[in-house]
Design an enzyme around this catalytic site. Structure first.
Site: not given
Length: 289
Positions: A10, A133, A147, A151
């Protein structure tokens, strides 16, 4: 002509990649949470674009979606695990629900996507996986602990999977973009509640980056996507793909410091081995010895 499966088409990298691939004549199976966000692409490219609604936090829906995409497209050459977002704030500041959602999306969702694709890739004799990543998969920035947890976690997972599946002709690449105009800071990043005590912590700097919309990102989103697409032609697949001058400089600095710290501990590390092991087999032996 290749067929690609891409999550999160999107916006951001996923959207730009889908547009470029479709314009070049390839086929795309894309997922997004709101199907209407791809109405324009569907109207333009018709049957060359297959769409499905998917929220990676609904892990029980991932495998059926991947299976349906393979059934519809017959063969998928490249799987791009792209969907994800950033949770920002000090570890103490973010809520339990935010922690869970971040891990469910970026880590567990990505893991289950790859696991769902592997049986199909083995059956068809190969393929390529691109795991998006970031420089945050190698670097630790205060205010981004959750976060980074996702990752760093997905990078460890993918580096291992790459070794497991190379014998099946499946190549894996971990893509590590730096900052780019993808909407990460201005739209998709989530910031946890702020605890005033952390106003003196370096973790607060990441909040300022999100707050100040005038700060520019150095990376060119289109050029980065072009590099991702081009990497699929490389044989063998590059294990990692650092994109952006900030990614290169920050990762270089982090790895150099980490290696220096490790080298300083060599004598200590070796001193803690058991004595008199001789030539006994080691618990782990890499191909390089």
């Amino acid at each position: 002509m290749r067929t690609w499966f891409i999550t999160g088409i999107s916006t951001g990298f996923g959207r730009v990649m889908a547009e470029k691939l479709l314009a070049a004549g390839d086929r795309v199976a894309g997922t997004l949470r709101d199907l209407s966000a791809a109405d324009d692409l569907k109207a333009q490219f018709g049957d060359r674009l297959w769409l499905a609604s998917l929220d990676l936090t609904h892990t029980d829906a991932i495998r059926p979606t991947v299976d349906a995409a393979w059934a519809a497209m017959d063969r998928i050459d490249v799987v791009v695990s792209n969907a994800g977002y950033g949770l920002l704030g000090a570890a103490e500041e973010v809520t339990d629900a935010q922690v869970r959602h971040q891990i469910d999306t970026n880590l567990l969702g990505s893991i289950q996507l790859v696991r769902a694709a592997l049986p199909h890739m083995r059956a068809q004799g190969g393929g390529r996986i691109l795991q998006i990543s970031s420089l945050g998969g190698q670097v630790a920035i205060p205010g981004s602990s959750l976060y980074h947890a996702t990752k760093w976690g997905i990078e460890g997972f993918m580096e291992t999977v790459a070794q497991e599946v190379a014998v099946f002709g499946i190549g894996c690449t971990i893509v590590e973009p730096g900052s780019a105009s993808t909407g990460f800071r201005n739209r998709s990043a989530i910031v946890g509640p702020r605890i005033p005590a952390y106003d003196i912590s370096p973790s607060r700097r990441i909040n300022h980056i999100v707050d100040d919309k005038s700060i520019l990102s150095p990376g060119d989103q289109g050029k980065m996507v072009d590099a991702m697409i081009a990497s699929v032609d490389q044989d063998p697949a590059p294990l990692r793909l650092a994109l952006g001058s900030d990614s290169y400089s920050h990762i270089t600095k982090a790895l150099t410091a980490r290696l220096a710290q490790l080298d300083a501990q060599r004598e200590l590390a070796c001193s803690t081995d058991c004595a008199d092991q001789g030539n006994s087999p080691r618990w782990f032996q890499s191909d390089e010895g």
